[in-house]
Write a protein that holds these residues in place. Sequence first.
Motif, mmCIF file in Angstrom:
data_model
loop_
_atom_site.group_PDB
_atom_site.id
_atom_site.type_symbol
_atom_site.label_atom_id
_atom_site.label_comp_id
_atom_site.label_asym_id
_atom_site.label_seq_id
_atom_site.Cartn_x
_atom_site.Cartn_y
_atom_site.Cartn_z
ATOM 1 N N ALA A 15 -58.031 57.170 -5.724
ATOM 2 C CA ALA A 15 -56.906 58.155 -4.887
ATOM 3 C C ALA A 15 -56.434 58.901 -6.198
ATOM 4 O O ALA A 15 -56.263 58.273 -7.113
ATOM 5 N N LEU A 16 -56.464 60.115 -5.817
ATOM 6 C CA LEU A 16 -55.581 61.025 -6.868
ATOM 7 C C LEU A 16 -54.297 61.161 -6.216
ATOM 8 O O LEU A 16 -54.048 62.040 -5.532
ATOM 9 N N PRO A 48 -66.015 63.120 -9.276
ATOM 10 C CA PRO A 48 -66.842 62.335 -8.077
ATOM 11 C C PRO A 48 -66.117 60.931 -7.945
ATOM 12 O O PRO A 48 -66.687 60.661 -6.815
ATOM 13 N N ALA A 49 -65.664 60.567 -8.676
ATOM 14 C CA ALA A 49 -64.966 58.996 -8.649
ATOM 15 C C ALA A 49 -63.769 59.353 -7.665
ATOM 16 O O ALA A 49 -63.385 57.980 -7.059
ATOM 17 N N ILE A 50 -63.120 60.491 -7.253
ATOM 18 C CA ILE A 50 -62.012 60.456 -6.544
ATOM 19 C C ILE A 50 -62.261 60.471 -5.011
ATOM 20 O O ILE A 50 -63.172 61.625 -4.836
ATOM 21 N N THR A 201 -62.215 55.012 1.780
ATOM 22 C CA THR A 201 -62.987 54.892 0.621
ATOM 23 C C THR A 201 -64.050 53.986 0.707
ATOM 24 O O THR A 201 -65.068 53.592 0.150
ATOM 25 N N ASP A 202 -64.116 53.177 2.020
ATOM 26 C CA ASP A 202 -65.299 52.252 2.114
ATOM 27 C C ASP A 202 -66.111 52.741 3.154
ATOM 28 O O ASP A 202 -67.197 52.324 3.319
ATOM 29 N N LYS A 203 -66.055 54.113 3.427
ATOM 30 C CA LYS A 203 -66.992 54.989 4.226
ATOM 31 C C LYS A 203 -67.775 55.751 3.323
ATOM 32 O O LYS A 203 -67.478 55.932 2.164
ATOM 33 N N SER A 204 -68.696 56.607 3.940
ATOM 34 C CA SER A 204 -69.741 57.465 3.298
ATOM 35 C C SER A 204 -68.817 58.717 2.545
ATOM 36 O O SER A 204 -68.371 59.623 3.476
ATOM 37 N N PRO A 205 -68.807 58.833 1.433
ATOM 38 C CA PRO A 205 -68.321 60.051 0.641
ATOM 39 C C PRO A 205 -69.102 61.344 1.197
ATOM 40 O O PRO A 205 -68.271 62.362 1.404
ATOM 41 N N THR A 206 -70.418 61.315 1.373
ATOM 42 C CA THR A 206 -70.992 62.345 1.701
ATOM 43 C C THR A 206 -70.766 62.699 3.041
ATOM 44 O O THR A 206 -70.502 64.047 3.329
ATOM 45 N N SER A 257 -73.658 50.542 -0.064
ATOM 46 C CA SER A 257 -73.437 50.785 -1.283
ATOM 47 C C SER A 257 -73.569 52.191 -1.472
ATOM 48 O O SER A 257 -74.798 52.786 -1.672
ATOM 49 N N TRP A 258 -72.563 53.126 -1.212
ATOM 50 C CA TRP A 258 -72.726 54.313 -0.975
ATOM 51 C C TRP A 258 -73.184 55.307 -2.473
ATOM 52 O O TRP A 258 -72.423 55.154 -3.246
ATOM 53 N N PRO A 259 -74.335 55.946 -2.254
ATOM 54 C CA PRO A 259 -74.582 56.800 -3.607
ATOM 55 C C PRO A 259 -73.908 57.978 -3.741
ATOM 56 O O PRO A 259 -73.795 58.468 -4.760
ATOM 57 N N GLY A 260 -73.285 58.327 -2.656
ATOM 58 C CA GLY A 260 -72.452 59.748 -2.659
ATOM 59 C C GLY A 260 -73.332 60.930 -2.769
ATOM 60 O O GLY A 260 -72.651 61.811 -3.129
ATOM 61 N N LYS A 261 -74.452 60.887 -2.403
ATOM 62 C CA LYS A 261 -75.366 62.045 -2.247
ATOM 63 C C LYS A 261 -76.134 62.283 -1.000
ATOM 64 O O LYS A 261 -76.068 61.355 -0.176
#
Length: 261
Positions: A15-16, A48-50, A201-206, A257-261
């Motif tokens: 988180a920012l 991308p880490a945020i 944050t435990d859900k899909s960022p995409t 394990s979300w790749p975020g893509k």
Amino acid sequence: MTDTSSVSIDKRGPALWITINRPEKRNAINADVIAGIAKGYRAAHDDPAIRAIVLTGAGEKAFCAGADLQNTGGAFAAQDFSKPNVDFADLLRLSQNATKPAIARVNGVCMAGGMGLLCMTDMAISADNVIFGLPEVKVGVFPMQVLSLLQSIAPRRIVNEWAITGEPFDAKTALAAGLLNHVVPPAELDAKVDWLIGRITDKSPTAIRRGKYAMRAIASMSFDEAIAYTETQIALLAMTEDAKEGLKAFAEKRKPSWPGK
């Protein structure tokens, strides 16, 4: 941590945190505050880490008391009318086009322009002793820019009363009107914010990024327009690596394990 004279930007895990750092002025808005919050939003989207943004105020007394009327000697008269856009309005535009979720941590009084900052986030958690209000009519103006967001959050008749009377209201009323997601005792505020960050944050960022983009796009569409748009979006979302990982993890009965893509 990155600091301006009025705003601190602090990366805390995924988180920012953007903190208005003017407690002696009840975290009132000035040009530096607007620039600092905008800087924080951009920094969050460049990293991308945020995964989430937290917007709050320093100290325990105020989230944001609105425009800094004392320092400007007339905040509205100080505007440069040669500019077609107002800086505060541009900040609200930036927030609405953001694709990372933002949480308002309302730690103290939230008035006038502070209500605009509250409304520009996706979710809000407040201490139960916070007082809210739109007191602009008491100084001869009206919460014009705030209304652009508030009218889609709270019921029309309630907004009418808040804006026209300028009278303050408490956190219980704000919660009932849909302005807040959660109200907790002040001592539990940070724990509740951390809890909500964890649920994000435990859900899909995409899925969240594309979902926020779609929610913004369909806000002013008719049903026929919205359903046509969203049926194309679900097809695109299914092609992402996150969607493939999510379905695989479900089948294998494990956490993704979300790749975020």
